[in-house]
Design a protein around this motif. Structure first.
Motif, mmCIF file in Angstrom:
data_model
loop_
_atom_site.group_PDB
_atom_site.id
_atom_site.type_symbol
_atom_site.label_atom_id
_atom_site.label_comp_id
_atom_site.label_asym_id
_atom_site.label_seq_id
_atom_site.Cartn_x
_atom_site.Cartn_y
_atom_site.Cartn_z
ATOM 1 N N PRO A 137 -8.363 -1.241 2.395
ATOM 2 C CA PRO A 137 -7.457 -2.075 1.594
ATOM 3 C C PRO A 137 -7.468 -1.642 0.129
ATOM 4 C CG PRO A 137 -9.477 -3.278 2.120
ATOM 5 C CD PRO A 137 -9.546 -1.982 2.864
ATOM 6 N N LEU A 138 -6.292 -1.391 -0.398
ATOM 7 C CA LEU A 138 -6.135 -1.003 -1.800
ATOM 8 C C LEU A 138 -5.142 -1.957 -2.461
ATOM 9 C CD1 LEU A 138 -5.873 2.874 -1.340
ATOM 10 C CD2 LEU A 138 -7.878 1.596 -2.130
ATOM 11 N N GLY A 139 -5.629 -3.140 -2.790
ATOM 12 C CA GLY A 139 -4.766 -4.131 -3.401
ATOM 13 C C GLY A 139 -3.705 -4.607 -2.423
ATOM 14 N N PRO A 140 -2.432 -4.463 -2.827
ATOM 15 C CA PRO A 140 -1.346 -4.951 -1.956
ATOM 16 C C PRO A 140 -1.053 -4.053 -0.766
ATOM 17 C CG PRO A 140 -0.440 -3.959 -3.936
ATOM 18 C CD PRO A 140 -1.935 -3.984 -4.109
ATOM 19 N N VAL A 141 -1.625 -2.836 -0.729
ATOM 20 C CA VAL A 141 -1.353 -1.907 0.367
ATOM 21 C C VAL A 141 -2.646 -1.576 1.111
ATOM 22 C CG1 VAL A 141 0.635 -0.883 -0.790
ATOM 23 C CG2 VAL A 141 -1.626 0.120 -1.110
ATOM 24 N N THR A 142 -2.499 -1.062 2.302
ATOM 25 C CA THR A 142 -3.652 -0.655 3.115
ATOM 26 C C THR A 142 -3.541 0.831 3.425
ATOM 27 O OG1 THR A 142 -3.808 -2.841 4.134
ATOM 28 C CG2 THR A 142 -4.902 -1.018 5.265
ATOM 29 N N TRP A 143 -4.592 1.557 3.117
ATOM 30 C CA TRP A 143 -4.637 3.001 3.374
ATOM 31 C C TRP A 143 -5.210 3.203 4.779
ATOM 32 C CZ3 TRP A 143 -8.643 6.778 0.781
ATOM 33 C CH2 TRP A 143 -8.388 8.085 1.217
ATOM 34 N N THR A 144 -4.378 3.730 5.656
ATOM 35 C CA THR A 144 -4.776 3.962 7.046
ATOM 36 C C THR A 144 -4.998 5.448 7.284
ATOM 37 O OG1 THR A 144 -3.487 2.047 7.771
ATOM 38 C CG2 THR A 144 -4.125 3.646 9.451
ATOM 39 N N ILE A 145 -6.151 5.763 7.837
ATOM 40 C CA ILE A 145 -6.485 7.156 8.165
ATOM 41 C C ILE A 145 -6.512 7.298 9.675
ATOM 42 C CG2 ILE A 145 -8.187 9.002 7.955
ATOM 43 C CD1 ILE A 145 -9.190 7.659 5.405
ATOM 44 N N ALA A 146 -5.621 8.152 10.183
ATOM 45 C CA ALA A 146 -5.536 8.381 11.626
ATOM 46 C C ALA A 146 -6.353 9.604 12.020
ATOM 47 C CB ALA A 146 -4.079 8.565 12.034
#
Length: 466
Positions: A137-146
């Motif tokens: 989670p990075l504030g209002p966005v979510t960093w997804t690593i596939a």
């Protein structure tokens, strides 16, 4: 015992055969496996389709011959950056390197690595993009690593480690992978000869469904020109080529002629494997053609070839792009540390690590696709300047040593410049917003250039006093 002095120059270890394979390997990536389907959608004519491939390859050959003269004239690391720096001054050279390192090649490595990961998951489904490894989670966005992004980063890291160990390891890896992928690619014409399933209809040349032949041919030609991009990467490593005055021109010329023969032969195989109606719009034309010729096993062969091809293409790009960073730093126009040469391997090891790390970050964030749309215009614009550099230097330095002079001057370089201008105009028309944004990215590079110029000035003054 006297201490061993660190090396002050790169090692000239790339011979003629390896140099030619680096040229071929820099060009043949994933484009030949995918492009023909979209081209046939705009131009559903076997005759005009082959003509578009031949014309695009000839324009690329004109570019190779143009850069051959410049590469023999300036046989040092940096390639096109050096040509533009010498012809138009440090600002133009810097802006080329700025866009090239940050997005065009740095991001290109990320995109090709993602392509490699997609085909890797063909054989190992557990590493597909559907499998999420982590979410941050990075504030209002979510960093997804596939999972496929991790595979992409590991492939970049492996190539970084190889290139870290020097130009011999990097160029030999590129050459070996080039032989492997060309061998796999040429299986298609062999399959077509042995088991052709259709025969192309060469007439009528202009099919009834095409409203504007000129426009349709232009769309197809642009696709070919992008598929032949990268032939000049050898010039980036010009400081590591043995006997560059002979090797660079011969490798560029021989490499482009080989690429032209491969591309035309493979496209003929497509036409003898599938009717033009089935080729049109096919997203993975090589797989479709191989499957039609030899069944499901054909798709696996092509998937393995693409896997090798994308990995090999990145080997060539990382080898060349790291030398641009090294050359800029050597001129005081980039981070000073990237001009360092490894004491044992004689490689620009810091530049290699920095570029691999930046490309890995882009692969993980997935921002490259967005960035690239904004620099297409800037990239093709520098192709125009690359061709004009030859005319500029012919006039400004008529007595300079030129071990090789471009055949067919001035018409050959003029054709190259004309083709590049065509790309610029078309990009401006088709992608006006992205083109303006690309110019904006160049504008951002100007403050960066002024920063490094200010830093270099005191160092130059100190050196003069000493």
């Amino acid at each position: 015992m006297r201490a061993r002095m660190p090396p002050t120059s790169l090692e000239r270890a790339i011979g003629p055969v390896t140099a030619t394979l680096v040229v071929i390997g820099s060009v043949i990536g994933s484009g030949i496996f995918l492009t023909t389907g979209s081209m046939a959608e705009a131009l559903p004519s076997p005759t005009l389709l082959m003509l578009a491939w031949a014309t695009g390859c000839l324009l690329a050959l004109c570019g190779a011959l143009t850069y051959a003269e410049l590469g023999a004239m300036f046989p040092r690391a940096g390639g096109v950056y050096v040509f533009l720096h010498e012809a138009f001054g440090p600002l133009v050279g810097f802006l080329y390197g700025w866009v090239t390192i940050l997005v065009v090649l740095g991001g290109g490595i990320a995109a090709v690595a993602i392509g490699f990961a997609h085909y890797f998951s063909y054989f190992f489904p557990a590493f597909s993009e559907q499998r999420t490894i982590a979410t941050v989670p990075l504030g209002p966005v979510t960093w997804t690593i596939a999972a496929h992004q991790v595979v992409a980063v590991l492939s970049i890291a492996a190539l970084g480690a190889i290139n870290y160990r020097g130009v011999r390891a990097g160029s030999i890896t590129t050459a070996a992978l080039t032989v492997a992928r060309v061998t796999g690619l040429l299986l298609l014409p062999i399959f077509a000869i042995a088991a052709a399933t259709t025969s192309p209809s060469w007439t009528p040349v202009i099919p009834a469904g095409v409203a504007s032949v000129t426009s349709a041919f232009g769309v197809a030609l642009i696709a070919v020109l992008w598929t032949t991009e990268g032939y000049y990467f050898l010039t980036f490593a010009g400081g590591e080529v043995r006997d560059p005055a002979r090797t660079v021109p011969r490798a560029l010329t021989t490499g482009l002629l080989a690429i032209m023969a491969i591309y035309l032969t493979v496209n003929l195989a497509y036409l003898y494997a599938l009717p033009i109606e089935r080729i049109s719009g096919s997203p993975r034309i090589a797989e479709a053609a191989a499957t039609a010729l030899v069944g499901p096993a054909g798709a696996s062969i092509i998937a393995l070839t693409v896997l090798t091809s994308t990995f090999g293409a990145n080997a060539a790009v990382l080898l060349g792009a790291s030398r641009v960073a090294y050359a800029m730093a050597s001129d005081g126009l980039f981070f000073r540390s990237t001009a360092a040469i490894h004491p044992r391997f004689r490689s620009p090891h810091v530049a290699v690590v920095a570029l691999a790390a930046w490309s890995s970050l882009l692969a993980l964030t997935g921002t490259y696709e967005q960035l690239f749309t904004y620099v297409v215009f800037a990239s093709v614009l520098f192709s125009v300047f690359g061709g004009l550099a030859l005319f500029r230097l012919r006039r400004a330095r008529p007595d300079a040593a030129r071990p090789y002079r471009v055949w067919g001057y001035p018409w050959v370089p003029l054709l190259f410049v004309a083709g590049s201008i065509y790309l610029v105009v078309n990009t401006l028309i088709e992608r006006p917003a992205e083109s303006i944004a690309g110019l904006g990215l160049l504008a951002i590079g100007i403050p960066a250039y002024l920063h490094w110029r200010r830093r270099r000035a005191p160092e130059a003054s100190a050196g003069a006093v000493e």
